[in-house]
Design a protein around this motif. Sequence first.
Motif, PDB file in Angstrom:
ATOM      1  N   GLY A   7     -41.640  26.242 -44.465  1.00  0.00           N
ATOM      2  CA  GLY A   7     -41.403  27.486 -43.733  1.00  0.00           C
ATOM      3  C   GLY A   7     -40.596  28.506 -44.493  1.00  0.00           C
ATOM      4  O   GLY A   7     -40.164  29.515 -43.920  1.00  0.00           O
ATOM      5  N   TYR A  69     -38.778  18.630 -42.376  1.00  0.00           N
ATOM      6  CA  TYR A  69     -39.032  19.579 -41.274  1.00  0.00           C
ATOM      7  C   TYR A  69     -40.379  20.209 -41.579  1.00  0.00           C
ATOM      8  O   TYR A  69     -40.560  20.853 -42.613  1.00  0.00           O
ATOM      9  CB  TYR A  69     -37.942  20.645 -41.201  1.00  0.00           C
ATOM     10  CG  TYR A  69     -38.312  21.821 -40.309  1.00  0.00           C
ATOM     11  CD1 TYR A  69     -38.363  21.688 -38.924  1.00  0.00           C
ATOM     12  CD2 TYR A  69     -38.641  23.062 -40.862  1.00  0.00           C
ATOM     13  CE1 TYR A  69     -38.725  22.750 -38.110  1.00  0.00           C
ATOM     14  CE2 TYR A  69     -39.002  24.128 -40.057  1.00  0.00           C
ATOM     15  CZ  TYR A  69     -39.041  23.976 -38.691  1.00  0.00           C
ATOM     16  OH  TYR A  69     -39.402  25.031 -37.885  1.00  0.00           O
ATOM     17  N   MET A  71     -43.804  22.498 -40.573  1.00  0.00           N
ATOM     18  CA  MET A  71     -44.443  23.539 -39.776  1.00  0.00           C
ATOM     19  C   MET A  71     -45.631  24.097 -40.550  1.00  0.00           C
ATOM     20  O   MET A  71     -45.711  23.935 -41.769  1.00  0.00           O
ATOM     21  CB  MET A  71     -43.451  24.654 -39.408  1.00  0.00           C
ATOM     22  CG  MET A  71     -42.744  25.315 -40.563  1.00  0.00           C
ATOM     23  SD  MET A  71     -43.656  26.731 -41.234  1.00  0.00           S
ATOM     24  CE  MET A  71     -43.506  27.882 -39.875  1.00  0.00           C
ATOM     25  N   LEU A 107     -42.462  21.192 -35.980  1.00  0.00           N
ATOM     26  CA  LEU A 107     -42.467  22.368 -35.115  1.00  0.00           C
ATOM     27  C   LEU A 107     -43.850  22.496 -34.502  1.00  0.00           C
ATOM     28  O   LEU A 107     -44.786  22.958 -35.144  1.00  0.00           O
ATOM     29  CB  LEU A 107     -42.113  23.629 -35.897  1.00  0.00           C
ATOM     30  CG  LEU A 107     -42.102  24.920 -35.065  1.00  0.00           C
ATOM     31  CD1 LEU A 107     -41.011  24.867 -33.986  1.00  0.00           C
ATOM     32  CD2 LEU A 107     -41.923  26.141 -35.947  1.00  0.00           C
ATOM     33  N   SER A 108     -43.973  22.056 -33.271  1.00  0.00           N
ATOM     34  CA  SER A 108     -45.226  22.179 -32.531  1.00  0.00           C
ATOM     35  C   SER A 108     -45.058  23.316 -31.531  1.00  0.00           C
ATOM     36  O   SER A 108     -44.400  24.310 -31.835  1.00  0.00           O
ATOM     37  CB  SER A 108     -45.561  20.844 -31.856  1.00  0.00           C
ATOM     38  OG  SER A 108     -46.829  20.897 -31.233  1.00  0.00           O
ATOM     39  N   SER A 109     -45.606  23.190 -30.345  1.00  0.00           N
ATOM     40  CA  SER A 109     -45.516  24.289 -29.383  1.00  0.00           C
ATOM     41  C   SER A 109     -45.840  23.804 -27.977  1.00  0.00           C
ATOM     42  O   SER A 109     -46.602  22.838 -27.785  1.00  0.00           O
ATOM     43  CB  SER A 109     -46.492  25.407 -29.759  1.00  0.00           C
ATOM     44  OG  SER A 109     -46.540  26.406 -28.748  1.00  0.00           O
ATOM     45  N   ILE A 124     -51.888  23.438 -34.386  1.00  0.00           N
ATOM     46  CA  ILE A 124     -50.665  22.637 -34.415  1.00  0.00           C
ATOM     47  C   ILE A 124     -50.876  21.343 -33.637  1.00  0.00           C
ATOM     48  O   ILE A 124     -50.377  20.280 -34.015  1.00  0.00           O
ATOM     49  CB  ILE A 124     -49.485  23.431 -33.821  1.00  0.00           C
ATOM     50  CG1 ILE A 124     -49.376  24.813 -34.470  1.00  0.00           C
ATOM     51  CG2 ILE A 124     -48.177  22.668 -34.002  1.00  0.00           C
ATOM     52  CD1 ILE A 124     -48.399  25.730 -33.775  1.00  0.00           C
TER      53      ILE A 124
END
Length: 297
Positions: A7, A69, A71, A107-109, A124
Motif C-alpha cells: 500500500g 499487511y 491490500m 484489508l478487506s471490506s 477483495i
Amino acid sequence: MNYIITGSLGHISRPLTQNLVKAGHHVTVISSNPDKKSAIEELGATAAIGSVADEAFLQATFQGANAVYLMVPSDFSIADYPSYQQTVADVYVKVLAASSVTHVVLLSSIGADLRHGAGPIDGIAYLEEKLEALSQLNLKVLRPSYFFYNLFSQIDLIRNAGIAGNNFGNTDEKLVLTHTDDIAAVATQQLLNLSFTGYSIQYIASDERHPTEIAKVLGKAVGKESTPWVPFSDEDSKQGMISAGLPEGFADLYVQMGKAIREGKLQKDYWQNRPATLGAVKLEDFAKEFAGAYQQG
C-alpha cells in the motif's frame, strides 16, 4: 519482527509503518513508485520498489518476513480493474503459500461476505477466499465500511448544485462509515500482538449515520446548512461519476456497490456482527477535514 507493508505510503500504510517502526521492528514498505523511496526511508523503513503483480519481486521481498499487511492497490488507470485485482490476488496467494510468513492482516471490506455483487469489493472478496484456503496461514481479515474520504466526491456537488447524493440513501438504513486512522489503529494492534490464529474477521466502523444526516453535517461545515441528500438513479449516478472524471469501468463498479447498499445487502452481515466498540473518528470530526478540502478546491 520483520514486517512487510503493502500500500506504499497510503492513508493506512503510512501510520501503520510509523507505528511498527516506533515499536522497534524492521519494516519493509512495498511501493510501485520510485519517488516514494526516500520518504519511506525517512520513516525508518526499508523501501521495496516494484509491482505487487510481479511474482518474482514479491517472492524476493517476502523472504524472511514474519507478518504482512496485505491490500490490493487502487489504480484508476487500469481499464479492467477486476482482472487486475484477481491477478494481484493470485500472486499474493502463490507467494505466501511458498513463504515463511505465518501471519497476514488483510484489508478487506464490508460486503466481502457477498463474494459477488458488491462492485470493487468483489476482487477483495476473491482474495479473502483464496487466503482462507491456506491452512498454514494465520489470517486476520479487517472489514472496514464506507471510507469517510469517499465523501470528498461530494464536494463539487455541494458547491455547484447545493446537494449531496448517490444511488443510495432512500431507505431508513444508516450508512456505516470508517476513518482510515481507525483502520490503521486496529491494524497496528493486530500486527504488534500477532495473537490471532486461523481465519478470523474483524469489522471496523467509526460512525453510523443516515445519508440525510451526512449531507446536513457536511453542508453545515462548508456554510450550506440546508444541504439535502438526493438519491440518484443508477444511470444518473454513473453519468455523474464519469462527468467528474472517473473511468467508466470504475463508475460501473461503484454503481454496483451503491446498489448493494441501497438494497441492504452490503451491510447486512455487519449489522449481524456489529463490533461492540466503534472507532474514535466521528462524522463531525471528518467534517473538519471535508471543510478544509472544500476550501482548497
